[in-house]
Design a protein around this motif. Structure first.
Motif, short mmCIF file in Angstrom:
data_model
loop_
_atom_site.label_atom_id
_atom_site.label_comp_id
_atom_site.label_asym_id
_atom_site.label_seq_id
_atom_site.Cartn_x
_atom_site.Cartn_y
_atom_site.Cartn_z
N ALA A 1 64.08 45.05 80.33
CA ALA A 1 62.90 44.52 81.00
C ALA A 1 63.27 43.44 82.01
O ALA A 1 62.74 43.43 83.12
N THR A 2 64.20 42.56 81.66
CA THR A 2 64.40 41.39 82.52
C THR A 2 65.76 41.34 83.19
O THR A 2 66.01 40.45 83.98
N ARG A 3 66.63 42.27 82.87
CA ARG A 3 67.99 42.27 83.42
C ARG A 3 68.76 41.01 83.07
O ARG A 3 69.64 40.57 83.82
N VAL A 4 68.40 40.39 81.96
CA VAL A 4 69.15 39.22 81.53
C VAL A 4 70.06 39.62 80.38
O VAL A 4 69.62 40.26 79.42
N ILE A 5 71.32 39.26 80.50
CA ILE A 5 72.26 39.46 79.39
C ILE A 5 72.17 38.23 78.52
O ILE A 5 72.48 37.13 78.95
N ASN A 6 71.72 38.42 77.32
CA ASN A 6 71.38 37.28 76.48
C ASN A 6 72.52 36.91 75.55
O ASN A 6 72.67 37.46 74.47
N PHE A 7 73.31 35.94 75.98
CA PHE A 7 74.42 35.48 75.16
C PHE A 7 73.95 34.66 73.97
O PHE A 7 74.76 34.28 73.14
N ALA A 8 72.67 34.36 73.92
CA ALA A 8 72.19 33.50 72.84
C ALA A 8 71.60 34.31 71.70
O ALA A 8 71.03 33.75 70.77
N ILE A 9 71.74 35.62 71.73
CA ILE A 9 71.04 36.41 70.73
C ILE A 9 71.54 36.10 69.32
O ILE A 9 70.75 36.02 68.37
N GLY A 10 72.84 35.88 69.18
CA GLY A 10 73.38 35.53 67.87
C GLY A 10 72.80 34.22 67.37
O GLY A 10 72.50 34.06 66.17
N GLU A 11 72.58 33.29 68.27
CA GLU A 11 72.05 31.98 67.87
C GLU A 11 70.57 32.07 67.54
O GLU A 11 70.07 31.35 66.69
N ILE A 12 69.87 32.99 68.20
CA ILE A 12 68.46 33.18 67.85
C ILE A 12 68.36 33.75 66.43
O ILE A 12 67.54 33.30 65.61
N MET A 13 69.25 34.69 66.12
CA MET A 13 69.31 35.23 64.76
C MET A 13 69.56 34.12 63.76
O MET A 13 68.91 34.03 62.71
N MET A 14 70.53 33.29 64.13
CA MET A 14 70.91 32.21 63.24
C MET A 14 69.73 31.28 62.99
O MET A 14 69.47 30.86 61.86
N PHE A 15 69.02 31.00 64.05
CA PHE A 15 67.90 30.07 63.94
C PHE A 15 66.86 30.62 62.97
O PHE A 15 66.35 29.89 62.10
N ALA A 16 66.56 31.91 63.11
CA ALA A 16 65.57 32.51 62.23
C ALA A 16 66.05 32.45 60.78
O ALA A 16 65.27 32.17 59.86
N ALA A 17 67.35 32.71 60.58
CA ALA A 17 67.88 32.68 59.22
C ALA A 17 67.75 31.28 58.62
O ALA A 17 67.40 31.11 57.45
N TYR A 18 68.01 30.25 59.44
CA TYR A 18 67.85 28.89 58.94
C TYR A 18 66.38 28.58 58.65
O TYR A 18 66.06 27.87 57.69
N LEU A 19 65.50 29.13 59.47
CA LEU A 19 64.08 28.92 59.19
C LEU A 19 63.73 29.51 57.83
O LEU A 19 63.03 28.89 57.02
N PHE A 20 64.26 30.69 57.58
CA PHE A 20 64.01 31.31 56.28
C PHE A 20 64.54 30.41 55.16
O PHE A 20 63.87 30.20 54.14
N LEU A 21 65.73 29.89 55.38
CA LEU A 21 66.32 28.99 54.40
C LEU A 21 65.39 27.82 54.14
O LEU A 21 65.16 27.43 52.99
N ALA A 22 64.84 27.27 55.19
CA ALA A 22 63.97 26.11 55.04
C ALA A 22 62.69 26.50 54.29
O ALA A 22 62.26 25.79 53.38
N PHE A 23 62.11 27.64 54.66
CA PHE A 23 60.84 28.05 54.04
C PHE A 23 61.06 28.45 52.58
O PHE A 23 60.34 27.99 51.69
N ALA A 24 62.05 29.31 52.36
CA ALA A 24 62.23 29.86 51.03
C ALA A 24 62.99 28.90 50.12
O ALA A 24 62.67 28.77 48.94
N GLY A 25 63.99 28.22 50.69
CA GLY A 25 64.78 27.32 49.88
C GLY A 25 64.12 25.96 49.76
O GLY A 25 63.66 25.57 48.68
N GLY A 26 64.01 25.27 50.89
CA GLY A 26 63.49 23.91 50.89
C GLY A 26 62.05 23.85 50.40
O GLY A 26 61.71 23.07 49.51
#
Ligand SMILES: Nc1ncnc2c1ncn2[C@@H]1O[C@H](COP(=O)(O)OP(=O)(O)OP(=O)(O)O)[C@@H](O)[C@H]1O
Ligand SMILES: [Mg+2]
Lengths: 270, 347, 292
Positions: free
Chosen positions: C33-58
């Protein structure tokens, strides 16, 4: 003698036939012009000559030798220079550097020489500068802008700088893709004068694509008409103007009179 | 207020410093660089050396990314090649530093050349990925080729030496690093006054047109890769002499990003920008360290936040400069200078 | 050769590959859609995983709440990134835009480390625990169920893009921005949605991957594997993302099991290098024709 001969060139992109069996001769020391409606394949033909597009069929002969298989830079080195329909100046460079870039193929300094910039490397740069100044910048009357970045220049001047860059390539054949498109009347006249002078004084053969019929009829020696990728007429301005196929190609069948006027604006002015 | 001179000859017109004011300021700068180590304390000397190394590598990357338009994520890897070359040569052959550094540069250039080869077929971002692959392979080789690189332990080496002089202290290293940095920048400056530099810029601005105008793209892209890696190799070699130990962890991917950031923050395609960016990016972590040290008495766990803050600041600098000041510090510098040139007549 | 072992490793690899395919799908959606190569995709995944950690764990939420919330959080992050940092770069050179995403990645790593420290963490387990056997082959339950969830999301995505209005708008924008615009498609909104949906897919995968392998601020490295996947498959090819995702996941796991962990990256990058040389635009990617 023909400096450039194009024989039965065909080029297609997927289903689009950009060129179909195109043959064309460019006699030496003439101004040869290709005209034709939008999308006729004029720029594609230039791209084939430059070596950027690879035609599926046909051959291009330059100074008696086939150009097949030669990469674009080689062709530039052989004396095929051009300007582009959508101005293709290097925006990050000054006018002077853009022009000097044109001389690239005629220079020899290697990487080490460049880094040291001493002795031969420097002499060569100076010689080019001197020549560019004397022969091109003065001639095209662009002294006042030589230090400016090209990005800020008005359109007409950009076209002129592009011409200057092509001249610095010391071409045998100069290909101009719509040299006066988008210019005002005065700029067009200047450009026409430059083109004539280049042919006269520099002995450079000119192959031009242009939509401005007034200028085309005025300065061309030889005209080829391209329509839907095919050459539909060829000859001197007088012959081409009268050719009914040409008239049809430009306007369907209607209103032939107005088209005659368009093809021959001089008479209209008179 | 300064008045432009009328240029007499083309030689004078094409000189690097075209006005006497410029010559004056350059001399002052050189003098400053010379006096600095005599006045500076050891910490400042250390910083001076770091900046010098960073300037060389950043200038190299600037040639490739800023001037030729080829983004590289391999700069740290190429530096590593230089560093390992120096470490290995000086341990195993005892060659003096001018030769080891030259070979470090050449070795890195050869690797850079190889990495540039895919530019035969691909360009732009695909090429960036090729450089990423290169850095993965290089890191792998550094870590696994134990007989040469010493594996994860790495290599340690003797100080640089020449004719019986050893460069042990930071003071001595300063006089090795900074002159080389000045030379590196001057050579790059020369480059962009000649046909090769113009060809690089032309490729960056419009590669297809450049090719049609007579510039063989592959040859010049490879040349740019090799040259840029040469700079990286020399910088890496100096890095090796400076720290006197080289390990695979010395050249992580984040270091490549650091250099990319330096080029962007300084100003892509601007040599002065490269220098400013290198200095700025080197000094930011140091400034943060000082700040942390100052805060620790009040917030005992301030040090914990330092490394993440640094990541955030680096990222924010890259994003911020690209969005708000794409021409980088060099542009800011230009505006400041302009202000003083015209002052007090206009502001 | 121990075929049982090979079979089990391969199975685990293919399951991991399924998740790679999902992430790569997210990547390709954004790219198309945007012709952007997203080098941050791994970090977005990571962020979501930490959010889960906060919601489910914390906060001790049930996984049924925590997972969707974290995924929405990741999607929202993608949308915000697009709006605040990618949109201003519209029309800039692709290189500059890529570097913005690299900068974003760095910011996210720092943020995560700041909030959750640099120490590795384990996610509260939320997947069923009974071992899974396929024939004789044992598959770790986390991997198996992670794969199943990932595939379910992937299928929903494919159906959505095939048949929904949003999907059509996205595909239209991908194939010709100007034409899409002139037909009344709100291209800006499509850009934003692409980032939201792309990040959403990545977030689901992020939580699933972290659930098996643990979580730390270095988690984003997985972005490099994804990069390999999309290059091998072809940046703009959904089919390529699926095929290459599965293949690279398999290769990485097999190389890791037989040669050692240090060979995982070199093995996949070797494939990448071969592809770059012989089929530069990927197995299924399209090569854009250039004009002067
Ligand atoms: N790279 C390309 N890929 C696909 N189609 C192309 C390409 N280049 C040209 N064409 C097609 O070939 C045909 C001829 O185009 P060309 O640009 O040569 O026309 P032209 O005569 O120069 O027109 P104009 O007067 O508008 O400049 C057009 O249908 C065009 O769409
Ligand atoms: Mg045209």
């Amino acid at each position: 003698m023909n400096i450039l001969e194009i024989d039965q060139l065909s080029l297609s992109f997927g289903g689009v036939k950009a060129l179909e069996d195109v043959s064309l001769r460019v006699p030496k020391d003439t101004i040869t012009t290709i005209i034709g409606p939008n999308g006729a394949g004029k720029t594609s033909l230039f791209n084939c000559i430059s070596g950027f597009y690879k035609p599926q069929q046909g051959r291009i002969t330059y100074q008696g030798k086939p150009l097949d298989g030669l990469r674009p830079p080689k062709r530039a080195g052989l004396g095929l220079a051009r300007t582009f329909q959508n101005i293709a100046l290097f925006r990050g460079m000054t006018v002077l550097d853009n022009i000097k870039l044109g001389a690239h193929v005629h220079m020899k300094t290697g990487l080490l020489g460049s880094l040291v910039y001493f002795g031969r490397a420097r002499r060569e740069e100076m010689a080019v500068r001197e020549e560019v100044e004397r022969r091109i910048i003065d001639f095209l009357e662009i002294d006042h802008i030589r230090r400016q970045p090209v990005a800020n220049l008005p359109y007409g001047l950009q076209k002129r700088v592009e011409l200057a860059r092509a001249l610095a390539m010391k071409p045998e054949v100069l290909m101009l893709d719509e040299p006066v498109a988008g210019m005002n009347r005065e700029e067009k006249e200047d450009m026409a004068r430059f083109i004539l002078d280049i042919r006269e004084e520099w002995g450079i053969t000119i192959l031009m694509v242009e939509h401005d019929m007034g200028m085309v009829m005025d300065i061309s020696d030889h005209i080829a008409v391209l329509n839907f990728g095919k050459v539909i007429a060829e000859g001197d301005p007088g012959t081409v103007q009268k050719n009914p196929d040409v008239i049809k190609a430009y306007l369907g069948n209607s209103d032939i009179e107005s088209l005659r006027r368009k093809l021959n604006p001089n008479r209209e002015a008179a | 207020m300064r008045i432009g001179d009328a240029k007499q000859t083309y030689v004078a017109d094409e000189a690097i410093w075209t006005t006497s004011t410029q010559k004056f300021w350059f001399s002052i700068l050189l003098l400053g660089l010379l006096i600095f180590p005599l006045l500076a304390n050891s910490y400042l000397l250390y910083l001076g050396c770091l900046v010098g190394i960073a300037v060389i590598s950043t200038t190299g990357l600037n040639i490739l990314t800023g001037f030729t338009g080829l983004i590289s994520l391999g700069q740290a890897g190429f530096m590593g090649v230089g560093a390992y070359t120096v470490a290995w040569l000086s341990t195993n052959t005892g060659l003096p530093f001018p030769i080891t550094l030259l070979l470090a540069g050449l070795m890195a250039a050869a690797v850079g050349f190889l990495v540039g080869l895919p530019s035969l077929r691909v360009k732009g971002l695909y090429l960036a990925i090729a450089t990423l692959a290169a850095s993965v392979f290089l890191h792998f080789i550094f870590a696994e080729w134990e007989s040469v690189t010493g594996g994860m332990e790495g290599l340690s080496l003797e100080p640089a030496h020449l004719f019986g002089v050893t460069f042990r202290s930071d003071f001595a290293m300063y006089f090795l690093i900074v002159p080389l940095a000045v030379l590196a920048v001057l050579a790059a400056r020369n480059l962009f006054r000649t046909r090769i530099g113009r060809a690089f810029i032309a490729i960056r601005d419009r590669d297809i047109s450049a090719e049609i105008l007579g510039i063989p793209l592959l040859r010049y892209k490879l040349m740019s890769f090799a040259l840029s890696s040469f700079y990286a190799g020399v910088a890496g070699g100096l890095f090796a002499y400076f720290y006197r130990v080289v390990t695979p962890e010395s050249f992580p991917l984040t270091m490549s990003i650091f250099y990319l950031a330096a080029v962007i923050v300084g100003g892509m395609g601007n040599l002065l920008g490269g220098i400013l960016g290198a200095a700025f990016m080197t000094l930011v972590p140091e400034a943060l360290k000082l700040l942390t040290a100052a805060l620790t008495p009040f917030f005992p766990n301030a040090p914990v936040f330092m490394s993440p803050m640094l990541e955030i600041i680096f990222g924010a600098l890259i994003v911020g400069f690209l969005i708000f000041e794409p021409h980088g510090l060099a542009e800011i510098w230009r505006r400041v200078r302009r202000f003083f040139h015209l002052w007090p007549f206009r502001s | 050769m121990d075929w049982l072992f090979f079979g089990e490793i391969s199975l685990a690899g293919l399951a991991m590959g399924g998740l790679y395919a999902l992430i790569a799908l997210g990547f390709v959606i954004i790219y198309k859609a945007t012709r952007v190569i997203n080098f941050a995709i791994g970090e977005i995944m990571m962020f979501a995983a930490y959010l889960f950690l906060a919601f489910a764990g914390g906060m001790e939420m049930s996984p049924w709440v925590a997972v969707p919330l974290a995924v929405l959080g990741g999607a929202l992050l993608g949308g915000v990134i697009e709006k605040t940092m990618i949109r201003p770069m519209l029309g800039e050179s692709p290189i500059a835009v890529v570097m913005v995403t690299i900068g974003i990645a760095s910011i996210l790593v720092g943020l995560v480390e700041l909030i959750w420290t640099a120490d590795p963490q384990l996610l509260p387990s939320f997947l069923p625990r009974q071992p899974v056997f396929i024939g004789e082959l044992y598959l770790a339950p986390k991997i198996a169920y992670g794969f199943l969830i990932g595939m379910a999301v992937l299928v929903i995505y494919l159906l959505y893009f095939r048949f929904s209005r949003g999907g059509v708008a996205l595909r239209a924008t991908a194939s010709d921005q100007a034409a899409a615009y002139s037909m009344g498609i709100n291209v800006r909104r499509v850009f934003n949605l692409a980032w939201v949906f792309g990040s959403l897919a990545a977030s689901v995968a992020g939580i699933l991957v972290a659930a098996t392998g643990g979580l730390s601020p270095q988690f984003g490295i997985i972005g490099l594997s994804v990069l390999v996947v999309v290059i091998v498959g072809g940046l703009d090819s959904i089919l390529g993302a699926l095929v290459a995702g599965v293949f690279i996941g398999w290769l990485e796991t097999v190389a890791g099991a037989y040669l050692g962990g240090e060979y995982r990256m070199p093995a996949t990058f070797a494939v990448l290098a071969v592809i770059l040389v012989f089929k530069p635009y990927g197995l299924f990617g399209t090569h854009e024709i250039e004009r002067v």
